[in-house]
Scaffold this active site. Structure first.
Site, PDB file in Angstrom:
ATOM      1  N   GLN A 115       1.175  19.666 -31.360  1.00 12.51           N
ATOM      2  CA  GLN A 115       0.078  20.644 -31.363  1.00 12.51           C
ATOM      3  C   GLN A 115      -1.127  20.127 -30.589  1.00 12.51           C
ATOM      4  O   GLN A 115      -2.029  20.882 -30.258  1.00 12.51           O
ATOM      5  CB  GLN A 115      -0.296  21.024 -32.789  1.00 12.51           C
ATOM      6  CG  GLN A 115       0.731  21.978 -33.388  1.00 12.51           C
ATOM      7  CD  GLN A 115       0.438  22.401 -34.805  1.00 12.51           C
ATOM      8  OE1 GLN A 115      -0.438  21.843 -35.450  1.00 12.51           O
ATOM      9  NE2 GLN A 115       1.175  23.365 -35.286  1.00 12.51           N
TER      10      GLN A 115
ATOM     11  N   ASP B 221      -7.295  19.019  -3.644  1.00  9.55           N
ATOM     12  CA  ASP B 221      -8.431  19.916  -3.407  1.00  9.55           C
ATOM     13  C   ASP B 221      -8.101  21.387  -3.603  1.00  9.55           C
ATOM     14  O   ASP B 221      -8.995  22.213  -3.732  1.00  9.55           O
ATOM     15  CB  ASP B 221      -8.934  19.745  -1.959  1.00  9.55           C
ATOM     16  CG  ASP B 221      -9.504  18.366  -1.733  1.00  9.55           C
ATOM     17  OD1 ASP B 221      -9.716  17.647  -2.721  1.00  9.55           O
ATOM     18  OD2 ASP B 221      -9.727  18.001  -0.567  1.00  9.55           O
TER      19      ASP B 221
HETATM   20  O1  LIG Z   1      -8.920   8.903   0.368  1.00  8.08           O
HETATM   21  P1  LIG Z   1      -9.948   9.193   1.386  1.00  8.08           P
HETATM   22  O2  LIG Z   1      -9.437   8.986   2.752  1.00  8.08           O
HETATM   23  O3  LIG Z   1     -11.223   8.487   1.066  1.00  8.08           O
HETATM   24  O4  LIG Z   1     -10.251  10.763   1.322  1.00  8.08           O
HETATM   25  C1  LIG Z   1     -10.986  11.356   0.298  1.00  8.08           C
HETATM   26  C2  LIG Z   1     -10.805  12.829   0.446  1.00  8.08           C
HETATM   27  O5  LIG Z   1      -9.445  13.164   0.264  1.00  8.08           O
HETATM   28  C3  LIG Z   1      -9.319  14.144  -0.745  1.00  8.08           C
HETATM   29  O6  LIG Z   1      -9.083  13.486  -1.972  1.00  8.08           O
HETATM   30  C4  LIG Z   1      -8.114  15.018  -0.453  1.00  8.08           C
HETATM   31  O7  LIG Z   1      -8.217  15.679   0.753  1.00  8.08           O
HETATM   32  C5  LIG Z   1     -10.682  14.827  -0.773  1.00  8.08           C
HETATM   33  O8  LIG Z   1     -10.991  15.486  -1.967  1.00  8.08           O
HETATM   34  C6  LIG Z   1     -11.596  13.664  -0.529  1.00  8.08           C
HETATM   35  O9  LIG Z   1     -12.788  14.102   0.033  1.00  8.08           O
END
Ligand SMILES: O=P(O)(O)OC[C@H]1O[C@](O)(CO)[C@@H](O)[C@@H]1O
Ligand SMILES: Nc1ncnc2c1ncn2[C@@H]1O[C@H](COP(=O)(O)OP(=O)(O)OP(=O)(O)O)[C@@H](O)[C@H]1O
Length: 834
Positions: A718, A216
């Site tokens: 490339q 994130d």
């Molecule tokens: O894998 P889980 O527990 O469903 O969590 C999903 C969440 O974890 C993340 O991939 C990382 O924090 C977020 O982007 C997403 O909302």
């Protein structure tokens, strides 16, 4: 990224002025908490005396006898394996015993076989793998003191009081609480007779260092977290696939990307996908977004646009905090426009797959630094988290960064978006601005075209193709048109210019260019020497008042040569700019050139394939030759990303004795469980020690232990399609350059309407330095260039060579990445978007 650049934009430029106003918020004294303040050098030295003189080299066996445990925790992300590998290997290099703890805090609490003593080979062949090989978990037991006491017992039993935590803000918070309670926990364990007085006295403190892994990019204090770049690769691959089907059917696609509390992925995706609309948590749309969105789609459709992409972050909401979901967007489009759309939810696809080269290198740098930091720590040391700031690896106080991250989450929840953006830092803010500029940019109205009279600018490509050139051209063309200027595309570089092959480019001419490799305008390596009169004639004929050259070393030389001829040709007294674009990354004045990241990823992928080829067949060493001329960037970085054994480059002289030593190293590794060896060689490394010579030498020295093959990678390097990184920097450089050239033309315009640009700053190259784009005059750059070898005199990545050697068992003297004292970044509250 372009936040600094906005400082250069002339006040006259109305559209930017509007955005500037919009992004200026009132400073809030309230969030200048202690944690956000910068530490003074004295405070730093007091907090962290061991690192105060960072110039000292860190060499083998410096921390003999220590133990350090490494674990991954929270949600997984690509690159965690790379960080684990680097931590384990750096720990071994420094003479300490690394442990890997399986299943995060759960394993720490449960103990037993969750603690694994790591050897060098325990982390072999994992750098490319997504996820984490030691498992990650969310552990409720560790949230309780009793759970943490069990964890403390398990650590002390194994002589461990140094931890490297690879995880998100929750994991780091847990680690800090654990550290604070440590002394009390050990007292209790002693009172209960579970540990001895000797153990209690020996392990007075718990030392903790964090590395942030999260797709994130939601951790405040680092420009990038490990895994975010790879997630962008997955998203880009998906969008490229969607684009072709959407184009065929004139369809609207709504794409949901991850990011519950942070819009980073949505924002960058918006920049690089030519998206029509982006919904992200930090920038809720105006309440009438339904109308605005539909109006935009309608207009674009009428203008002939066949493909529409709308990006929705999973945490997006409106100004009232009501969620905006892909379903809601779909319904709005159906109700208001009576048009069908299709939804794609990428979900966990974004967290998987092969790790990008960028994340692997970031992970190596962060993982190694974390171990050095944790081994250096003493009783007085503030716990730190290892971050990336301005392309440097730094250490900042852990709790300050965690508090700042939590404050950003709180700000989002309470609808204080400006504060959330301010807390996310300059890198985030700059990208947010780029997105805003791009999404606002529309073809100008007739009235705008007339006042002031438009300037004529030509764009030309010189050099060899590199992925991202088209993306840069697209955003340059649009910025120039948006400024009310006119742009001509020159076909086939200087050959086309001399032949008069210039044609005006319109807004719609560059649709879809962002994702395409190669150079649509055509290019070659011809430079202007000896052709000045013909070039001057054409510039005069087309009344060209500004010139942008996109390309590699020849592009730079072209502008430099034209500038030096300004005294003889008035036609060259026009503002000129170079956008650096070459796979070799061999240009002065910039840390990255457009195209180098794509090439690096292509090489890394091929190395992965080679390493995995014919598994279990024969032990084999591959000598892989990369492009780059005399510049060893690609060979060095690909070696680090692929986990190669050595990289031979021109900049670091080597002889046959060095190679023999490396062969001996290889023999030692292959005598163990290792089956594949990778040796990279830059094409210009040495004219006598060719790939063929190396193959024979390694094979001979192996005494039959392994066979050896060469692989010359050639033009596959490339690349086919630009990576997200290249699309992003290309797009932002195009915008920046369009602004620069306009500003210089305004400055150089004479009262009689002629252009007279004679200062050195009117001929510049745009460079990416840290998170900023900066202009340096080509004249100044000429003093920083080794023209004979077509390289800059100083190359930032050379400092990573010792780390490359250490991670592949060689001896070297590691120097920590940054010499500056650890600090908390100040919040730039005057430069945010709301
Ligand atoms: O894998 P889980 O527990 O469903 O969590 C999903 C969440 O974890 C993340 O991939 C990382 O924090 C977020 O982007 C997403 O909302
Ligand atoms: N306040 C806390 N006290 C003790 N332990 C904690 C605390 N917060 C988190 N942890 C520990 O860290 C683990 C992971 O935390 P969390 O689920 O918040 O993920 P994260 O590290 O923030 O990663 P992601 O960004 O993927 O969510 C928790 O399951 C828990 O074991």
């Amino acid at each position: 990224m372009i936040s600094q650049l906005l400082g250069f934009i002339p006040r006259k430029c109305l559209q930017f002025e509007l955005i500037r106003k919009e992004i200026t918020i009132i400073a809030k004294k309230s969030f200048e908490t202690k944690t956000l303040q910068k530490l003074t050098d004295e405070e730093y030295i007091e907090l962290n005396p061991a690192i105060a003189s960072k110039m000292s080299k860190i060499s083998r066996n410096l921390y003999k006898g220590q133990s350090v445990a490494i674990f991954t925790s929270g949600g997984d992300s690509c690159g965690m394996n790379g960080a684990l590998r680097a931590s384990v290997r750096m720990a071994i290099y420094l003479g300490s015993q690394p442990y890997m703890i399986r299943e995060g805090y759960q394993g720490m609490v449960e103990g037993g076989e969750h603690f694994v003593k790591a050897k060098w080979s325990s982390v072999s062949s994992i750098i490319h793998l997504g996820g984490t090989i030691i498992g990650s978990a969310r552990c409720a037991e560790f949230m309780q003191r009793e759970g943490r006491k069990k964890a403390a017992f398990n650590l002390v039993q194994r002589d461990i009081n140094r931890l490297v935590v690879i995880g998100g803000d929750g994991s780091l918070t847990g680690a800090n609480i654990f550290r604070q309670e440590w002394s009390g926990l050990l007292d209790e364990l002693l009172a209960e007779g579970k540990i001895t007085t000797q153990q209690r006295e020996k392990y007075v403190d718990l030392h903790v260092v964090g590395v942030v892994g999260s797709i994130d990019n939601d951790f405040c204090g680092t420009d990038l977290t490990i895994g975010a770049n790879t997630a962008l690769h997955r998203i880009t691959e998906a969008i490229d696939s969607i684009a072709s089907t959407a184009y065929s059917h004139k369809r609207i696609f709504i794409l949901e990307v991850m990011g519950r509390r942070c819009g980073f992925l949505a924002m960058i995706t918006g920049i690089i996908s030519e998206a029509d609309y982006v919904f992200c948590p930090e920038a809720p749309p105006p309440m009438d977004w339904h109308d605005r969105l539909c109006e935009k789609l309608q207009k674009e459709g009428e203008g002939g646009q066949r493909l529409h992409i709308i990006i929705v972050a999973e945490g997006a909401s409106d100004l009232n905090g009501e969620p905006i979901t892909v379903e809601i967007v779909k319904k709005v489009i159906l109700d208001k426009l009576k048009r069908e759309s299709r939804i794609t939810v990428l979900g966990h696809v974004q967290r998987g797959g092969a790790t990008s080269a960028y994340d692997r290198i970031l992970a190596c740098r962060m993982g190694a630094e974390a171990v050095v930091a944790v081994l250096e720590a003493t009783g007085n040391t503030t716990p730190v988290v290892v971050v990336l700031t301005n392309n440097q690896i730094e250490r900042i106080p852990l709790m300050g960064a965690v508090e700042r991250t939590q404050a950003a989450n709180e700000a989002l929840k309470s609808g204080d978006w400006a504060k959330a953006i301010a807390l996310r830092g300059v890198f985030f803010q700059g990208n947010m601005m780029a997105l805003k500029l791009l999404s606002r940019a529309k073809p100008p109205t007739k009235e705008q075209c007339c006042v002031p009279p438009p300037f004529n600018i030509a764009v030309m490509h010189v050099g060899s193709p590199a992925c991202g050139i088209n993306a840069a051209t697209r955003s340059l063309v649009r910025t120039i048109i948006y400024n009310g200027d006119r742009i001509f595309g020159v076909s086939n570089g200087l050959v086309g210019l001399i032949a008069g092959q210039l044609k005006p480019l319109a807004w719609s001419d560059v649709i879809g260019w962002c994702s395409q490799g190669g150079a649509f305008l055509g290019m070659n390596r011809i430079t202007p020497e000896g052709k000045y009169p013909e070039i001057a004639r054409r510039l005069r004929e087309f009344n060209i008042q500004g010139l942008v050259v996109i390309g590699g070393f020849e592009a730079y030389r072209t502008v430099l040569s034209l500038t030096t001829e300004r005294g003889s040709y008035q036609e060259f007294c026009i503002p000129m700019a170079v956008i650096p674009s070459t796979i070799s990354n061999n240009m002065p004045g910039t840390e990255y050139t457009i195209g180098a990241d794509t090439s690096l990823n292509e090489i890394t992928k091929i190395c992965d394939l080679i390493r995995d080829s014919a598994r279990g067949y024969k032990k084999r060493v591959f000598i892989i030759e990369t492009m780059g001329g005399f510049c060893g960037y690609l060979a060095t970085m690909a070696a680090m990303a692929a986990g190669a054994d050595s990289a031979y480059i021109f900049e670091e002289k080597f002889n046959v004795r060095d190679m023999q030593r490396d062969c001996a190293n290889m023999v030692a590794k292959m005598s163990d469980v290792i089956e594949r060896g990778l040796v990279l060689r830059c094409e210009g490394a040495n004219k006598n020690y060719t790939a063929d010579f190396m193959q024979r030498l390694y094979e001979e020295e192996s005494n039959g232990l392994f066979s050896c093959r060469t692989c010359i990678l050639g033009h596959a390097q490339q690349g086919g399609k630009p990576t997200p990184f290249d699309r992003c920097i290309a797009t932002e450089m195009g915008i920046a350059c369009g602004q620069f050239i306009h500003e210089q033309m305004v400055k150089s315009l004479q009262t009689d309407g002629t252009m007279l640009a004679v200062t050195k700053h009117s001929a510049c190259m745009l460079g990416m330095i840290g998170p900023e784009y900066k202009y340096t005059s080509v004249e100044d750059l000429s003093h920083q260039t080794e023209f004979q070898y077509r390289t800059p005199k100083n190359q930032w990545w050379m400092k990573l060579r010792p780390l490359l050697r250490i991670l592949s068992t060689h001896d070297s003297a590691y120097t920590t990445d940054n010499k500056a004292p650890v600090h908390q970044q100040p919040v730039d509250i005057n430069c945010t978007v709301n």
